[in-house]
Design a protein around this motif. Structure first.
Motif, mmCIF file in Angstrom:
data_model
loop_
_atom_site.group_PDB
_atom_site.id
_atom_site.type_symbol
_atom_site.label_atom_id
_atom_site.label_comp_id
_atom_site.label_asym_id
_atom_site.label_seq_id
_atom_site.Cartn_x
_atom_site.Cartn_y
_atom_site.Cartn_z
ATOM 1 N N ALA B 51 0.827 -1.215 0.000
ATOM 2 C CA ALA B 51 0.000 0.000 0.000
ATOM 3 C C ALA B 51 0.856 1.257 0.000
ATOM 4 O O ALA B 51 0.522 2.256 -0.651
ATOM 5 C CB ALA B 51 -0.926 -0.006 1.218
ATOM 6 N N ALA B 54 2.226 1.669 -3.438
ATOM 7 C CA ALA B 54 1.122 2.055 -4.337
ATOM 8 C C ALA B 54 0.838 3.546 -4.212
ATOM 9 O O ALA B 54 0.664 4.255 -5.213
ATOM 10 C CB ALA B 54 -0.127 1.237 -3.996
ATOM 11 N N GLU B 55 0.796 4.023 -2.972
ATOM 12 C CA GLU B 55 0.499 5.445 -2.759
ATOM 13 C C GLU B 55 1.661 6.313 -3.235
ATOM 14 O O GLU B 55 1.458 7.360 -3.855
ATOM 15 C CB GLU B 55 0.209 5.686 -1.277
ATOM 16 C CG GLU B 55 -0.085 7.125 -0.922
ATOM 17 C CD GLU B 55 -1.356 7.661 -1.593
ATOM 18 O OE1 GLU B 55 -2.214 6.871 -2.028
ATOM 19 O OE2 GLU B 55 -1.480 8.910 -1.676
ATOM 20 N N HIS B 60 -2.732 2.326 -7.711
ATOM 21 C CA HIS B 60 -3.321 1.499 -6.642
ATOM 22 C C HIS B 60 -3.920 0.198 -7.180
ATOM 23 O O HIS B 60 -4.517 0.183 -8.249
ATOM 24 C CB HIS B 60 -4.371 2.318 -5.914
ATOM 25 C CG HIS B 60 -3.834 3.614 -5.351
ATOM 26 N ND1 HIS B 60 -3.762 4.763 -6.112
ATOM 27 C CD2 HIS B 60 -3.311 3.925 -4.154
ATOM 28 C CE1 HIS B 60 -3.220 5.734 -5.383
ATOM 29 N NE2 HIS B 60 -2.939 5.254 -4.193
ATOM 30 N N PRO B 61 -3.772 -0.856 -6.409
ATOM 31 C CA PRO B 61 -4.319 -2.156 -6.829
ATOM 32 C C PRO B 61 -5.809 -2.273 -6.530
ATOM 33 O O PRO B 61 -6.351 -1.534 -5.716
ATOM 34 C CB PRO B 61 -3.549 -3.145 -5.952
ATOM 35 C CG PRO B 61 -3.305 -2.391 -4.681
ATOM 36 C CD PRO B 61 -3.090 -0.952 -5.101
#
Lengths: 98, 98
Positions: B51, B54-55, B60-61
């Protein structure tokens, strides 16, 4: 020991949740709610806080996340339906989501 | 700027992922993988680390978690298909899951 919610338990504990955005999936006796946050960081922050309570209580959600949305389903596999643990975790999640 | 993977990119970047447990959903040009860990703490720890990346990368997933299992789907909405960002995040997730 964990037991399936009684009829009384459903009335007193489940009803308030159903009036607070949770919905009942009767086919598998589970409750679900979609939480929408401001952004990914807030959504994942919610998940992180909820994850710690879930682990502490040894009762884990089924959940998915797409950006700022988190979908949660709660049920108790041991009793093949809803128990007080689901109510407890649902209330905690509502509190965290604030 | 983010662009859809070229044919060359698919061969050089996507192929290694497909040989490492990722599968291609051609209907929406996305890749998916199921990660199974030892327990919930390890699974959610993986999600937490992913996460943050991703951020950081603003990519993002779509993902879901049930106890020790995490299902991930990656695609790039801006290009309506796979981009180098998906490859980058997939590689990072494989590295984190180690």
């Amino acid at each position: 020991m964990t037991e399936k919610l009684s009829d009384t338990g459903r009335k007193t504990m489940l009803e308030p949740l159903l009036q607070n955005g949770w919905s009942l999936d009767e086919t598998r006796d589970a409750i679900s709610k979609e939480f929408v946050f401001a952004d990914f960081v807030t959504a994942f922050g919610f998940m992180t806080r909820a994850a710690i309570w879930a682990e502490k209580w040894d009762h884990h959600p089924e959940w998915s996340n797409v950006y700022k949305t988190v979908n949660v389903t709660l049920t108790t596999h041991d009793v093949e339906g809803l128990s007080a643990l689901d109510v407890k975790l649902a209330r905690k999640m509502d509190q965290i989501a604030g």
